[in-house]
Design a protein around this motif. Structure first.
Motif, PDB file in Angstrom:
ATOM      1  N   PRO A  94     -12.630  87.144 -95.546  1.00  8.74           N
ATOM      2  CA  PRO A  94     -12.722  88.506 -95.924  1.00  8.74           C
ATOM      3  C   PRO A  94     -11.313  89.156 -96.471  1.00  8.74           C
ATOM      4  CG  PRO A  94     -13.292  88.510 -93.751  1.00  8.74           C
ATOM      5  CD  PRO A  94     -13.041  87.090 -94.267  1.00  8.74           C
ATOM      6  N   ARG A  95      -9.952  88.500 -95.926  1.00  9.07           N
ATOM      7  CA  ARG A  95      -8.761  88.884 -96.208  1.00  9.07           C
ATOM      8  C   ARG A  95      -7.878  87.713 -96.846  1.00  9.07           C
ATOM      9  NH1 ARG A  95      -5.603  92.035 -91.799  1.00  9.07           N
ATOM     10  NH2 ARG A  95      -7.208  93.410 -92.030  1.00  9.07           N
ATOM     11  N   LEU A  96      -7.238  87.993 -97.772  1.00  6.74           N
ATOM     12  CA  LEU A  96      -6.350  87.135 -98.255  1.00  6.74           C
ATOM     13  C   LEU A  96      -4.775  87.781 -98.440  1.00  6.74           C
ATOM     14  CD1 LEU A  96      -8.214  85.747-101.319  1.00  6.74           C
ATOM     15  CD2 LEU A  96      -7.530  84.363 -99.566  1.00  6.74           C
ATOM     16  N   ILE A 126      -6.709  88.828-110.195  1.00  7.22           N
ATOM     17  CA  ILE A 126      -7.422  87.704-109.758  1.00  7.22           C
ATOM     18  C   ILE A 126      -8.019  88.121-108.265  1.00  7.22           C
ATOM     19  CG2 ILE A 126      -7.202  85.204-108.986  1.00  7.22           C
ATOM     20  CD1 ILE A 126      -5.342  84.791-111.399  1.00  7.22           C
ATOM     21  N   LEU A 127      -7.001  88.684-107.551  1.00  8.03           N
ATOM     22  CA  LEU A 127      -7.650  89.230-106.072  1.00  8.03           C
ATOM     23  C   LEU A 127      -8.403  90.070-106.280  1.00  8.03           C
ATOM     24  CD1 LEU A 127      -4.137  88.822-104.443  1.00  8.03           C
ATOM     25  CD2 LEU A 127      -5.875  87.396-104.117  1.00  8.03           C
ATOM     26  N   GLY A 128      -8.136  91.007-107.249  1.00  5.78           N
ATOM     27  CA  GLY A 128      -9.235  92.276-107.241  1.00  5.78           C
ATOM     28  C   GLY A 128     -10.687  92.029-107.483  1.00  5.78           C
ATOM     29  N   LYS A 129     -11.037  90.544-107.927  1.00  4.63           N
ATOM     30  CA  LYS A 129     -12.353  90.310-108.244  1.00  4.63           C
ATOM     31  C   LYS A 129     -12.856  90.143-106.546  1.00  4.63           C
ATOM     32  CE  LYS A 129     -11.800  88.242-112.623  1.00  4.63           C
ATOM     33  NZ  LYS A 129     -10.733  87.377-113.081  1.00  4.63           N
ATOM     34  N   ARG A 130     -12.016  89.836-105.611  1.00  2.00           N
ATOM     35  CA  ARG A 130     -12.661  89.658-104.231  1.00  2.00           C
ATOM     36  C   ARG A 130     -12.756  90.917-103.249  1.00  2.00           C
ATOM     37  NH1 ARG A 130     -12.536  84.799-102.090  1.00  2.00           N
ATOM     38  NH2 ARG A 130     -13.696  85.861-100.409  1.00  2.00           N
ATOM     39  N   GLY A 131     -11.861  91.898-103.923  1.00  2.00           N
ATOM     40  CA  GLY A 131     -11.839  93.084-103.053  1.00  2.00           C
ATOM     41  C   GLY A 131     -10.881  93.945-103.287  1.00  2.00           C
ATOM     42  N   HIS A 132     -10.300  94.877-102.508  1.00  2.00           N
ATOM     43  CA  HIS A 132      -9.433  95.747-102.876  1.00  2.00           C
ATOM     44  C   HIS A 132      -8.100  95.059-102.616  1.00  2.00           C
ATOM     45  CE1 HIS A 132      -7.633  99.989-102.626  1.00  2.00           C
ATOM     46  NE2 HIS A 132      -6.771  99.481-101.633  1.00  2.00           N
ATOM     47  N   VAL A 133      -7.008  95.471-103.464  1.00  2.00           N
ATOM     48  CA  VAL A 133      -5.730  94.977-103.424  1.00  2.00           C
ATOM     49  C   VAL A 133      -4.677  96.044-103.077  1.00  2.00           C
ATOM     50  CG1 VAL A 133      -3.776  93.315-104.478  1.00  2.00           C
ATOM     51  CG2 VAL A 133      -6.427  93.181-104.843  1.00  2.00           C
ATOM     52  N   ALA A 134      -3.543  95.703-102.132  1.00  2.00           N
ATOM     53  CA  ALA A 134      -2.477  96.435-101.909  1.00  2.00           C
ATOM     54  C   ALA A 134      -1.386  95.702-102.100  1.00  2.00           C
ATOM     55  CB  ALA A 134      -2.508  97.270-100.413  1.00  2.00           C
ATOM     56  N   THR A 135      -0.159  95.996-102.688  1.00  2.00           N
ATOM     57  CA  THR A 135       0.872  95.203-103.090  1.00  2.00           C
ATOM     58  C   THR A 135       2.271  95.769-102.274  1.00  2.00           C
ATOM     59  OG1 THR A 135      -0.055  94.293-105.131  1.00  2.00           O
ATOM     60  CG2 THR A 135       2.256  94.200-104.782  1.00  2.00           C
ATOM     61  N   VAL A 136       2.687  94.983-101.589  1.00  2.00           N
ATOM     62  CA  VAL A 136       4.103  95.225-100.943  1.00  2.00           C
ATOM     63  C   VAL A 136       5.178  94.548-101.609  1.00  2.00           C
ATOM     64  CG1 VAL A 136       5.310  95.407 -98.781  1.00  2.00           C
ATOM     65  CG2 VAL A 136       2.740  95.563 -98.891  1.00  2.00           C
ATOM     66  N   GLU A 137       6.287  95.485-102.133  1.00  2.00           N
ATOM     67  CA  GLU A 137       7.461  94.691-102.646  1.00  2.00           C
ATOM     68  C   GLU A 137       8.494  94.453-101.548  1.00  2.00           C
ATOM     69  OE1 GLU A 137       9.377  96.760-105.832  1.00  2.00           O
ATOM     70  OE2 GLU A 137       7.420  96.438-107.147  1.00  2.00           O
ATOM     71  N   LEU A 138       9.085  93.422-101.331  1.00  2.00           N
ATOM     72  CA  LEU A 138      10.038  93.188-100.419  1.00  2.00           C
ATOM     73  C   LEU A 138      11.427  92.748-101.083  1.00  2.00           C
ATOM     74  CD1 LEU A 138       7.625  91.511 -97.849  1.00  2.00           C
ATOM     75  CD2 LEU A 138       8.570  93.673 -97.615  1.00  2.00           C
ATOM     76  N   ASP A 139      12.479  92.915-100.477  1.00  2.00           N
ATOM     77  CA  ASP A 139      13.972  92.535-101.136  1.00  2.00           C
ATOM     78  C   ASP A 139      14.120  90.991-100.471  1.00  2.00           C
ATOM     79  OD1 ASP A 139      15.927  92.604-102.772  1.00  2.00           O
ATOM     80  OD2 ASP A 139      16.935  93.501-101.194  1.00  2.00           O
ATOM     81  N   HIS A 140      14.308  90.070-101.087  1.00  2.00           N
ATOM     82  CA  HIS A 140      14.460  88.673-100.348  1.00  2.00           C
ATOM     83  C   HIS A 140      15.773  87.993-101.187  1.00  2.00           C
ATOM     84  CE1 HIS A 140      13.541  85.161 -98.670  1.00  2.00           C
ATOM     85  NE2 HIS A 140      12.777  84.455 -99.477  1.00  2.00           N
ATOM     86  N   LYS A 141      16.357  87.552-100.268  1.00  2.00           N
ATOM     87  CA  LYS A 141      17.532  86.788-100.508  1.00  2.00           C
ATOM     88  C   LYS A 141      17.188  85.404-101.530  1.00  2.00           C
ATOM     89  CE  LYS A 141      21.593  87.134 -97.624  1.00  2.00           C
ATOM     90  NZ  LYS A 141      22.330  86.586 -96.471  1.00  2.00           N
ATOM     91  N   ARG A 142      18.267  85.123-102.476  1.00  2.00           N
ATOM     92  CA  ARG A 142      17.288  84.009-103.403  1.00  2.00           C
ATOM     93  C   ARG A 142      17.502  82.628-102.450  1.00  2.00           C
ATOM     94  NH1 ARG A 142      19.085  83.163-109.345  1.00  2.00           N
ATOM     95  NH2 ARG A 142      17.103  82.386-109.706  1.00  2.00           N
ATOM     96  N   GLU A 178      10.383  89.420-103.476  1.00  2.00           N
ATOM     97  CA  GLU A 178       9.025  88.830-102.888  1.00  2.00           C
ATOM     98  C   GLU A 178       7.920  89.861-102.884  1.00  2.00           C
ATOM     99  OE1 GLU A 178       9.608  85.349-102.267  1.00  2.00           O
ATOM    100  OE2 GLU A 178       7.518  85.334-101.645  1.00  2.00           O
ATOM    101  N   LEU A 179       7.070  89.412-103.611  1.00  2.00           N
ATOM    102  CA  LEU A 179       5.726  90.627-103.423  1.00  2.00           C
ATOM    103  C   LEU A 179       4.705  89.927-102.475  1.00  2.00           C
ATOM    104  CD1 LEU A 179       5.950  90.997-107.351  1.00  2.00           C
ATOM    105  CD2 LEU A 179       5.953  92.763-105.636  1.00  2.00           C
ATOM    106  N   LEU A 180       4.123  90.790-101.839  1.00  2.14           N
ATOM    107  CA  LEU A 180       2.967  90.317-100.778  1.00  2.14           C
ATOM    108  C   LEU A 180       1.832  91.165-101.172  1.00  2.14           C
ATOM    109  CD1 LEU A 180       3.186  88.625 -98.328  1.00  2.14           C
ATOM    110  CD2 LEU A 180       3.654  90.704 -96.986  1.00  2.14           C
ATOM    111  N   TYR A 181       0.862  90.254-101.627  1.00  3.08           N
ATOM    112  CA  TYR A 181      -0.331  90.907-102.201  1.00  3.08           C
ATOM    113  C   TYR A 181      -1.301  90.987-100.831  1.00  3.08           C
ATOM    114  CZ  TYR A 181       1.801  89.959-106.704  1.00  3.08           C
ATOM    115  OH  TYR A 181       2.663  90.214-107.904  1.00  3.08           O
ATOM    116  N   ILE A 182      -2.090  92.048-100.674  1.00  5.00           N
ATOM    117  CA  ILE A 182      -3.015  91.853 -99.303  1.00  5.00           C
ATOM    118  C   ILE A 182      -4.330  92.391 -99.797  1.00  5.00           C
ATOM    119  CG2 ILE A 182      -3.565  92.813 -97.150  1.00  5.00           C
ATOM    120  CD1 ILE A 182      -0.526  93.383 -96.920  1.00  5.00           C
ATOM    121  N   MET A 183      -5.402  91.416 -99.850  1.00  5.31           N
ATOM    122  CA  MET A 183      -6.648  91.651-100.442  1.00  5.31           C
ATOM    123  C   MET A 183      -7.492  91.946 -99.100  1.00  5.31           C
ATOM    124  SD  MET A 183      -9.833  90.459-100.978  1.00  5.31           S
ATOM    125  CE  MET A 183      -9.843  89.199-100.545  1.00  5.31           C
ATOM    126  N   ASP A 184      -8.453  93.044 -99.071  1.00 11.39           N
ATOM    127  CA  ASP A 184      -9.459  92.872 -97.969  1.00 11.39           C
ATOM    128  C   ASP A 184     -10.566  93.332 -98.630  1.00 11.39           C
ATOM    129  OD1 ASP A 184      -9.297  92.826 -94.516  1.00 11.39           O
ATOM    130  OD2 ASP A 184     -11.067  93.567 -95.637  1.00 11.39           O
TER     131      ASP A 184
END
Ligand SMILES: C[S@@+](CC[C@H](N)C(=O)[O-])C[C@H]1O[C@@H](n2cnc3c(N)ncnc32)[C@H](O)[C@@H]1O
Length: 354
Positions: free
Chosen positions: A263-265, A283-299, A325-331
């Motif tokens: 149920p969660r990806l 693509i994730l939206g076909k499985r459930g609700h998606v919330a996206t978090v943007e994170l700053d990341h050293k290369r 770095e993006l963190l996509y959370i689908m539930d």
């Protein structure tokens, strides 16, 4: 842990926060586990973790850190490492290829790595204990290598750390169990059923087996046929990942997401990668609700060290050292997806959008 492109060391607290509402013992899959850093974070939270990767050196990490139970292994592993530390150097195939013809390890260390690896093979250890010894050896070799972080090149002059003596240390095992496999991502996605999955696929053309071919050989210990200046394993030419292909990655990602019975990806992907944000969210939206978090990341580590020629001289400037770095959370439950994203963004530097 070894130096590894794409390791989520600095992002770990954000990633694990996306799973922190799961109950103890909930089953979670880390499908592209690499160093197992994320899998270890999840295991430490009391989750029942399955870690997978299609490269053997990552699988051995997973057998050691995820499947390995400190309470069952630590004493025997300490004893074993003590024995291995006494192994006299004995140069052979590895030393010839990776200390003389290619120069990844100083010959003194090459001969020790080789002798210890042969001894591990001969001891006929139980697989759990063997994985601890192999990880200890790989991490020891990584601390004295003469590269800029990947095994596509070596420095012409030995790196300062290459002359330090090889030192076997006890890997930091965690209590409790877990499971580990060495399979194609889709094979596991089609069979795993559980509470959540974390997906951290490669995001560009750089092939992990080629970047870490010496570790693959150290673990497989199969004297492979090799080619090129850095003596890559021949199978680096054949075993390609669909996730390293601009043309094939979208379909591969879609298949994996579609197959997973969870149920969660949670998906990590870089803003410079082959898949764009809209593609991933769709693509994730076909499985459930998606919330996206943007994170700053050293290369990645190579870029941070600089761009070097084979003489070890800096020949270029790295364009920029930070990317997103993006963190996509689908539930399947929108409230849970949003709440996980709020936790993942934390108080630091994340920006959430839904
Ligand atoms: C970005 S790295 C994962 C890094 C990891 N999260 C960490 O913190 O160390 C991607 C991993 O995917 C693995 N991989 C690439 N293609 C794969 C495939 N088709 N199936 C399984 N694993 C794959 C690579 O070996 C590599 O370890």
């Amino acid at each position: 842990m070894i130096k590894y492109i794409g390791s989520k060391r600095t992002l770990l607290p954000h990633i694990t926060a996306a799973f922190s509402d799961l109950s103890q013992g909930a089953s979670v899959l880390d499908l592209f586990t690499g160093t197992t850093r994320v899998a270890q974070g999840l295991k430490s939270m009391g989750l029942n973790v399955h870690a997978n990767d299609h490269n053997s050196y990552a699988w051995v990490n997973a057998r050691c850190y995820v499947a390995g139970d400190r309470d069952l292994l630590a004493d025997r592993a300490e004893e074993l490492l003590d024995t291995l530390r006494d192994t006299p150097p004995a140069p052979g195939w590895l030393t010839e290829h990776y200390s003389h013809q290619a120069r990844f390890f100083h010959p003194d260390n090459g001969a020790r790595i080789e002798a210890i690896r042969n001894r591990i093979e001969k001891l006929d250890l139980d697989p759990a204990l063997q994985s601890v010894a192999l990880v200890s050896l790989m991490e020891a070799a990584d601390r004295v290598d003469s590269t800029t972080g990947v095994q596509m090149a070596f420095l012409k002059e030995w790196a300062a750390r290459a002359s330090k003596p090889l030192e076997l240390r006890m890997p930091r095992l965690l209590p409790g169990g877990g499971t580990a496999t060495c399979q194609e991502a889709l094979t596991i996605a089609e069979t795993f059923s559980g509470d959540a999955a974390y997906l951290d696929p490669p995001y560009n053309q750089h092939n992990y087996r080629a970047n870490y071919h010496v570790w693959e050989t150290l673990i497989q210990w199969d004297n492979p046929e090799v080619y090129g200046v850095v003596h890559k394993r021949m199978d680096c030419r054949e075993l390609k990942s669909d996730f390293n292909s601009k043309r094939r990655i979208e379909a591969a990602f879609q298949s994996v997401v579609g197959a997973l019975d969870v149920p969660r990806l949670v998906v990590s992907f870089n803003n410079e990668g082959f898949l764009g944000r809209e593609q991933i969210e769709s693509i994730l939206g076909k499985r459930g609700h998606v919330a996206t978090v943007e994170l700053d990341h050293k290369r990645y580590v190579g870029a941070q060290i600089g761009i070097y020629n084979l003489e070890g001289r800096a020949v270029g400037q790295v364009g920029h050292l930070r990317n997103k770095e993006l963190l996509y959370i689908m539930d399947v439950d929108p409230d849970r997806a949003d709440a996980a994203a709020v936790r993942a963004a934390g108080a630091v530097d994340g920006a959430i959008s839904r």
